[in-house]
Design an enzyme around this catalytic site. Structure first.
Site, PDB file in Angstrom:
ATOM      1  N   GLU A  63       8.676  -0.392 -10.248  1.00 55.94           N
ATOM      2  CA  GLU A  63       8.329  -1.302 -11.456  1.00 55.94           C
ATOM      3  C   GLU A  63       8.112  -2.739 -10.920  1.00 55.94           C
ATOM      4  OE1 GLU A  63      10.086   2.681 -12.427  1.00 55.94           O
ATOM      5  OE2 GLU A  63      11.016   0.715 -11.247  1.00 55.94           O
ATOM      6  N   ARG A 273      14.470   5.362   1.302  1.00 59.55           N
ATOM      7  CA  ARG A 273      13.893   4.843  -0.280  1.00 59.55           C
ATOM      8  C   ARG A 273      15.190   3.911  -0.647  1.00 59.55           C
ATOM      9  NH1 ARG A 273      12.984   2.670  -4.195  1.00 59.55           N
ATOM     10  NH2 ARG A 273      12.217   3.502  -6.042  1.00 59.55           N
ATOM     11  N   GLY A 315      11.495  -4.408   0.019  1.00 58.41           N
ATOM     12  CA  GLY A 315      10.209  -4.987  -0.304  1.00 58.41           C
ATOM     13  C   GLY A 315       9.175  -5.093   0.716  1.00 58.41           C
ATOM     14  N   GLU A 316       9.157  -4.635   1.823  1.00 55.74           N
ATOM     15  CA  GLU A 316       8.297  -4.595   2.697  1.00 55.74           C
ATOM     16  C   GLU A 316       7.557  -3.643   3.113  1.00 55.74           C
ATOM     17  OE1 GLU A 316      10.711  -7.766   6.035  1.00 55.74           O
ATOM     18  OE2 GLU A 316      10.463  -5.691   6.688  1.00 55.74           O
ATOM     19  N   ASN A 340       5.687   7.261  -4.779  1.00 55.39           N
ATOM     20  CA  ASN A 340       4.403   6.568  -4.687  1.00 55.39           C
ATOM     21  C   ASN A 340       3.540   6.765  -3.396  1.00 55.39           C
ATOM     22  OD1 ASN A 340       1.956   5.507  -5.528  1.00 55.39           O
ATOM     23  ND2 ASN A 340       3.086   3.382  -5.902  1.00 55.39           N
ATOM     24  N   GLU A 343      -0.038   3.556  -1.896  1.00 50.81           N
ATOM     25  CA  GLU A 343      -0.385   2.694  -0.834  1.00 50.81           C
ATOM     26  C   GLU A 343      -0.732   3.094   0.288  1.00 50.81           C
ATOM     27  OE1 GLU A 343       2.333  -1.230  -2.301  1.00 50.81           O
ATOM     28  OE2 GLU A 343       3.466   0.429  -1.484  1.00 50.81           O
TER      29      GLU A 343
END
Length: 437
Positions: A63, A273, A315-316, A340, A343
């Protein structure tokens, strides 16, 4: 009376869960940070001299990432607007602090009346935007008390969540009616919101913001830097297993060992994750006596030379996906419901998932309809997929191109979301700075 009954229920739940909370804090480092923000609502106050100030709430990493295109669009539409971003998880908080350093970031208050009230007094939001869905009674009910609009953006309501909420419809229905606007990802989610009691006039189907803000450009600077850091040569076939959950890494390793016998150029990038599992996965890899390197130990002077790279960073993942020729999206071989896959699809990788992807059912249906996704069920079928994708370049590239086309065709949700929010945000309120209580 209802407010204090909620407080009692929350306190009872915390008391019952306290042994686990203490254990998780000691062993995994969870729940330690942000006590005053969570339990007392002691969050940073509203900046001075702002025309509009929005409270954006994002639970965790996924999110937090989807807020980026929304924030950018809001800034373009409302110059001078400021944001207070709250998260629930430690990983989400760390990412938000890095990704949105120019904005105010804190942990979200727990839904006790005193913590939520104080947070509202401190933040003084003109509107509260909840990413995807967070039905906390006090957070929603107190918005009107503090003269703030409240809305859900990128709203999703899975079949499982719908069944759960249906059991407490007496509570959920009134909460949904208090929402000023809901931007639902698709017609199915919109129908579930309405079925539970949301006002149909306040619901708009916008599509998923997750399709926006994603670059299909593998030549972006961060991805190129990661390729160099990981020592990925042009002749390598890069397989990235991202957002893996407990129990999936052994399957990845078994498939990699089998595929490596036929594809000697194959490299595996493994991205768990949850950050608290980085050391756990490293220990497992060590127990298998297979050489690997950790991303955290790589520098410009110490690049990877191993065939397996453990990405132990937060975050990468988005940029790392751009290095992948072949992708496996985790959380889909167990009972998590998938993660997800947009990407890697946007980058044109040949994407695979396990059979359990109900959290992203709509995305999976679109990709499968376009023959742009492969479903695997175990190490054997995963090995077959990896070998086929590595050996048949044409097949791999065609599946990747179809996946990219699906993603590009779905973009535009951010613009539709801004249009839906305008009645709540127009005209901008001109406010004087109020001293927080």
């Amino acid at each position: 009376m209802f407010t204090w009954l909620l407080n009692f229920v929350y306190l009872a739940l915390v008391t019952v869960a306290s042994p686990y909370l203490v254990w998780a804090a000691v062993t995994k480092g969870k729940y330690r940070e942000g006590f005053a923000e969570k339990f007392l609502g002691r969050v940073p106050g509203r900046p001075e001299r702002t025309s509009q100030h929005l409270w954006l709430h994002a639970v965790s990493v996924g999110e937090v990432n989807l807020l980026a295109p929304l924030i950018k669009a809001l800034q373009q539409t409302y110059p001078g607007i400021t944001f207070h971003i709250t998260t629930t998880t430690k990983a989400g908080h760390e990412l938000a602090k890095t990704k949105y350093a120019e904005h105010t970031v804190s942990y979200a208050p727990l839904d006790f009346s005193w913590s939520v009230s104080r947070a509202y007094r401190q933040i003084q939001p003109d509107a509260v935007l909840l990413a995807e869905l967070e039905l906390w009674p006090n957070l929603i009910r107190f918005a009107d008390r503090h003269d703030a609009k409240i809305a859900v953006v990128n709203g999703r309501l899975s079949e499982k969540s719908h069944r759960g909420y249906d059991r407490i419809r007496f509570l959920v229905g009134p909460l949904l009616k208090k929402l000023d606007w809901i931007g639902a990802q698709d017609e199915t989610y919109a129908g579930r919101f309405i079925d539970l009691g949301a006002n149909p006039d306040n619901i708009q189907v916008t599509g998923s913001i997750k399709f926006d803000g994603i670059t299909p450009d593998r030549q972006n600077p961060q991805t190129l830097a990661f390729r160099e850091l990981a020592g990925l040569a042009r002749e390598n076939i890069v397989w990235l297993a991202g957002s893996t959950q407990q129990g999936e890494e052994p399957i990845m390793l078994e498939a990699f060992r089998a595929a490596r016998q036929e594809i000697h150029r194959l490299k595996l990038l493994l991205v768990p994750r949850h950050p608290h599992r980085f050391d756990e996965v490293a220990t497992y890899l060590e127990s298998q006596s297979i050489p690997f390197q950790r991303r955290s130990q790589l520098t410009a002077d110490n690049r990877s030379e191993s065939d397996i790279l453990l990405i132990d960073s937060v975050g990468e993942l988005s940029a790392w996906w751009g290095t992948a020729d072949i992708a496996f999206v985790g959380g889909s071989l167990g009972n998590r419901g998938g993660q997800n896959m947009i990407e890697p699809a946007a980058y044109g990788a040949a994407v695979s998932v396990g059979p359990n992807t109900w959290n992203f059912k709509d995305v999976v249906e679109r990709l499968r309809a376009a023959e742009a996704l492969t479903v695997v069920r175990d190490a054997e079928s995963l090995t077959a997929f990896v070998v086929k994708a590595a050996q048949d370049t044409t097949w791999r590239q065609q599946q990747g191109e179809r996946a990219k086309e699906v993603v590009l065709a779905q973009q535009g949700a951010t613009t539709r979301t801004i249009d839906g929010l305008k009645p709540l945000l127009d005209p901008p309120k001109i406010v004087k700075f109020r001293t927080a209580a």
